[in-house]
Design a protein around this motif. Sequence first.
Motif, short mmCIF file in Angstrom:
data_model
loop_
_atom_site.label_atom_id
_atom_site.label_comp_id
_atom_site.label_asym_id
_atom_site.label_seq_id
_atom_site.Cartn_x
_atom_site.Cartn_y
_atom_site.Cartn_z
N SER A 324 -10.15 -34.19 -20.23
CA SER A 324 -11.41 -34.59 -21.05
C SER A 324 -12.62 -34.04 -20.45
O SER A 324 -12.50 -34.06 -18.84
CB SER A 324 -11.51 -35.91 -21.58
N ASP A 325 -13.65 -34.20 -20.98
CA ASP A 325 -14.96 -33.84 -20.35
C ASP A 325 -15.15 -34.94 -19.06
O ASP A 325 -15.91 -34.66 -18.06
CB ASP A 325 -16.21 -33.80 -21.28
N ASP A 327 -12.98 -36.70 -17.71
CA ASP A 327 -12.19 -36.42 -16.46
C ASP A 327 -12.56 -35.36 -15.73
O ASP A 327 -12.69 -35.42 -14.31
CB ASP A 327 -10.68 -36.16 -16.84
#
Length: 466
Positions: A324-325, A327
């Motif tokens: 994800s962004d 992450d």
Amino acid sequence: MPASKITTRLFWLAEAILLVGAIATAVLTSRAEDWQPLQLVVLLMALALGGQRLSITLRGQQITTAFIALVLAMTLLGPAPAALFGIAAMVWASTTRRLPPAAWLNNLATFAIFPVVGGLLVRVLVGTLIGNVHHPDAGEITDGVTFALVVFAVFMLMNVLNFVLIAIDNRVLEGRRLSSQMRDVLVPILPGQIAAGGLTAILAVAYATLGFPVLLCAVLVILIFQYLAMALLRSEDRADQLEARSMHLASLQLGVLTTLVETLALRDRVTARHAAAVARYARALAQEAGCSEAEQDLVHTAGLLHDIGKFALPDRILGAEILSDEDWALIRRHPQDGATLVGRLDGYGPVADAILYHHEHIDGSGYPAGLIGNEIPLPSRILAICSAYDTMTSRDSYRSTKTPQDAIAELRRMAGRQFDGELVNTFVAMLERNGPAKLALGEEADFEAELAFERRARAIAQPTAR
């Protein structure tokens, strides 16, 4: 092994008898002219005491000019003054060093026996080879070469006798074998003793031919030289101790890093292999680019540690196929986290800089600082290419695996934008010349071999040649 109590006491008794016998011999053979001129007696006594005072023990060996004074006393005065100077020097040394009674006895016996033996030997040799010379004052020695040989021979023989007397004491009381003492003590100091024997012969001939003033000046120069040499040797000894401590500290520091990376590898099996691959690629590229050996080592070390900042990432991110962004934001922090960790260790500042900027892009679109072109350190530019190539070609990457040819094409496409174009050309030429397989490390990269723990710790502890 050490001798029994009975043997030890008998040995001490023998030493006491020899000490008394040496003193008695010195008294019985003493002549009035042995104590003249008074200025020579005072000078040699001062040299014996001063040389002992300025002695230094390094690695089990005592460095002193007292022995030169004693041989000069045997040669220029006689056995009685030489024995007196030897006993006085040992009383001084034993008192200042607070030696036990057994060591006192051995020192006194040794430094009474060999001066008496040496003094009597000089009388015999000088009388036989040179003639009826009772006192080698200025002008009395006509054959300087023969006299010098006599002094040198006596110096070496008394060195051996001195060693034997001390070695026997060590054998009886401590069980140390004579052969090992000869190998560890006598043989290493022989070159220095030969030089000292030559110097003693020159001093004796100088006094016998030129007189007291020349000897006085020479002795003063020797004392000054010994003082400076003593200061230098002590400084070198302290430097050796500091180097050993630095080596230990560097080993501990590198051990911490090794443990962190290996712990990270237990969480994510690809990390150690990737680190070893990047390190090997990076060293080869640095060498190809004309970097020095030190720069190659720096790049190699940075390659091994460039992903150590991932230690702080949660397990759900390591090895995840979809990120994800949020992450990605955490992943983008790993250069800073790694540089902070590595930069706290002495000697790793340049390595930390290489780690910090290895995700910068030539066009300024990278992170964390948005550096452009040559603002990015050379080691970081090298790491960027090597890390990208291994990530693209390794089968354990979280991305789709590319063939070496496709990876090379991608590097060329991004040259001048993400990567240093000149370095890309150098890297590609190296791969095409040697073949990608020659540099590839396979599934199980040897991280320990690439780390070269002992050599790298020593290089950190000794960053410059002394």
